[in-house]
Design an enzyme around this catalytic site. Structure first.
Site, PDB file in Angstrom:
ATOM      1  N   ARG A   1      40.014  34.115  37.678  1.00 22.59           N
ATOM      2  CA  ARG A   1      40.608  35.085  36.768  1.00 22.59           C
ATOM      3  C   ARG A   1      40.004  35.012  35.368  1.00 22.59           C
ATOM      4  O   ARG A   1      39.671  36.030  34.767  1.00 22.59           O
ATOM      5  CB  ARG A   1      42.125  34.875  36.691  1.00 22.59           C
ATOM      6  CG  ARG A   1      42.894  35.175  37.969  1.00 22.59           C
ATOM      7  CD  ARG A   1      42.670  36.566  38.477  1.00 22.59           C
ATOM      8  NE  ARG A   1      43.003  37.579  37.478  1.00 22.59           N
ATOM      9  CZ  ARG A   1      42.548  38.842  37.505  1.00 22.59           C
ATOM     10  NH1 ARG A   1      41.697  39.223  38.448  1.00 22.59           N
ATOM     11  NH2 ARG A   1      42.905  39.698  36.588  1.00 22.59           N
ATOM     12  N   ILE A   2      39.858  33.800  34.824  1.00 25.67           N
ATOM     13  CA  ILE A   2      39.330  33.673  33.473  1.00 25.67           C
ATOM     14  C   ILE A   2      37.814  33.878  33.452  1.00 25.67           C
ATOM     15  O   ILE A   2      37.287  34.582  32.590  1.00 25.67           O
ATOM     16  CB  ILE A   2      39.708  32.313  32.862  1.00 25.67           C
ATOM     17  CG1 ILE A   2      41.240  32.183  32.766  1.00 25.67           C
ATOM     18  CG2 ILE A   2      39.086  32.143  31.482  1.00 25.67           C
ATOM     19  CD1 ILE A   2      41.913  33.266  31.953  1.00 25.67           C
TER      20      ILE A   2
ATOM     21  N   CYS B   1      46.571  29.172  27.872  1.00 22.58           N
ATOM     22  CA  CYS B   1      46.913  30.471  27.295  1.00 22.58           C
ATOM     23  C   CYS B   1      48.194  30.382  26.477  1.00 22.58           C
ATOM     24  O   CYS B   1      48.277  30.932  25.367  1.00 22.58           O
ATOM     25  CB  CYS B   1      47.048  31.513  28.404  1.00 22.58           C
ATOM     26  SG  CYS B   1      48.249  31.097  29.701  1.00 22.58           S
ATOM     27  N   THR B   2      49.195  29.679  26.989  1.00 21.08           N
ATOM     28  CA  THR B   2      50.466  29.577  26.276  1.00 21.08           C
ATOM     29  C   THR B   2      50.318  28.745  25.014  1.00 21.08           C
ATOM     30  O   THR B   2      50.909  29.066  23.972  1.00 21.08           O
ATOM     31  CB  THR B   2      51.541  28.983  27.198  1.00 21.08           C
ATOM     32  OG1 THR B   2      51.655  29.783  28.377  1.00 21.08           O
ATOM     33  CG2 THR B   2      52.895  28.931  26.499  1.00 21.08           C
TER      34      THR B   2
ATOM     35  N   HIS C   1      56.646  33.851  31.779  1.00 23.80           N
ATOM     36  CA  HIS C   1      55.235  33.868  32.191  1.00 23.80           C
ATOM     37  C   HIS C   1      55.065  34.596  33.516  1.00 23.80           C
ATOM     38  O   HIS C   1      55.810  34.366  34.480  1.00 23.80           O
ATOM     39  CB  HIS C   1      54.726  32.427  32.337  1.00 23.80           C
ATOM     40  CG  HIS C   1      53.251  32.274  32.222  1.00 23.80           C
ATOM     41  ND1 HIS C   1      52.374  32.778  33.143  1.00 23.80           N
ATOM     42  CD2 HIS C   1      52.492  31.680  31.275  1.00 23.80           C
ATOM     43  CE1 HIS C   1      51.133  32.497  32.779  1.00 23.80           C
ATOM     44  NE2 HIS C   1      51.174  31.829  31.641  1.00 23.80           N
TER      45      HIS C   1
END
Length: 328
Positions: free
Chosen positions: A11-12, A150-151, A177
């Site tokens: 995904r990233i 990310c968080t 999330h």
């Protein structure tokens, strides 16, 4: 022109590749190597057809050892051990496999010949964990840098800003999330009992690494922020809901004025009544929803709320940090 390699097209990794090849974010970078254990046909297909971000805006094709995007061919290998690939002359490896939990794994890019490594997630053996907008000053000539999570990229800059403006005594943060690849689509065994439940059918109370990583990034605030998570059945965009105690009385107007003055691209703000899908594709680390700010009658307890696209925003920060690392 900084030469970079991307290890892992999940995904990233795919979001970073999309940004580098379709937006101004790619200026100053030359992608000289891609590596993923999936076959080239699948890498090309998943880049072209993305369930979250939609159809890739440029032509994509593949051969046995490369991806071609809008006429430019990028070498693609499928070695599970990056250290066995020749990366001589590569300035930076973007390590996006999500598996860098050991020093041996984190340094494979270095052993392959690259100068530095930037990891797209927590890594306890990284030389330094850096979150832009929170502890930028810690970035130096370290060879292995973690970009945290990310968080954490949403929480740590916000916590620092609140502490600087009002003095943060203590806080409780819940990240609401979206589900991720760590959860199954149907009930299936996982290490965490509740994360073994079908991701798209329930809200799942669970843990987050953001509290521990924020302590690492902002040691002056260590122990003051309790962080937890609820995974919800949406595919993208997450949120931070944080209540905090300030050292002295504050007002909603003061908080929102402070939030509105915080710099882009780390921060954004909105006064519109938005829902999560409206924030898809936003590049900021966190977008503060100013109408959600609330101060209790005591005037020292306050609540703030911010959105973040946990894939797109984080990928933008990876590129920003990569630019900083390759220009030092």
């Amino acid at each position: 022109m900084a030469k970079i390699a991307i290890n892992g097209l999940g995904r990233i990794g795919r979001s970073i590749l999309r940004l580098l090849t379709t937006t101004e974010a790619g200026e100053g970078f030359e992608i000289v190597a891609l590596n993923d254990i999936a076959r080239p046909e699948l890498c090309a297909y998943l880049l072209k057809h993305d369930s979250v971000f939609g159809l890739f805006p440029k032509a994509v094709s593949h051969d046995d050892s490369g991806l071609t995007i809008d006429g430019t061919r990028y070498p693609l290998t499928d070695n599970p051990d990056l250290s066995q690939i020749d990366l001589s002359g590569v300035d930076l490896v973007l390590e996006c496999t999500g598996k860098s939990n050991s020093r041996e794994f984190a340094t494979r890019g270095l052993r392959a010949g690259a100068s530095r490594v930037l990891i797209s997630g927590p890594c306890p053996t990284a030389d330094q964990t850096v979150v832009l907008g929170a502890n930028d000053e810690m970035l130096g000539d370290q060879q292995v840098i973690s970009c945290a999570s990310c968080t954490t990229n949403a929480l740590a800059p916000l916590a620092r800003a609140i502490d600087t403006a009002f003095g943060l005594v203590s806080a409780h943060m819940t990240t609401i999330h979206c589900y991720t690849g760590s959860q199954p689509t149907v009930d299936a065994p996982r290490g965490d009992l509740v994360r073994s439940r079908a991701a798209a059918l329930s809200m799942v109370p669970t843990t987050t690494s953001a509290g521990r990583l924020t302590d690492l990034v902002l040691p002056d605030l260590a122990g003051r922020i309790f962080a937890t998570s609820v995974r919800v059945p949406t595919a993208s965009v997450s949120a931070i809901d944080m209540s905090f105690q300030a050292q002295s009385a504050v007002s909603e107007k003061q908080i929102n004025k402070m939030l509105a003055a915080l710099p882009a691209p780390i921060f954004g703000t909105t006064t519109e009544p938005l829902v999560s899908s409206d924030l898809r594709g936003r590049p900021e680390s966190i977008v503060m929803a100013l109408p959600e700010t609330h101060v209790t009658k005591s005037a020292t307890m306050a609540r703030v709320f911010g959105w973040y696209d946990n894939e797109w925003g984080f990928s933008n920060r990876m590129i920003d940090l990569a630019r900083r690392m390759t220009s030092m």
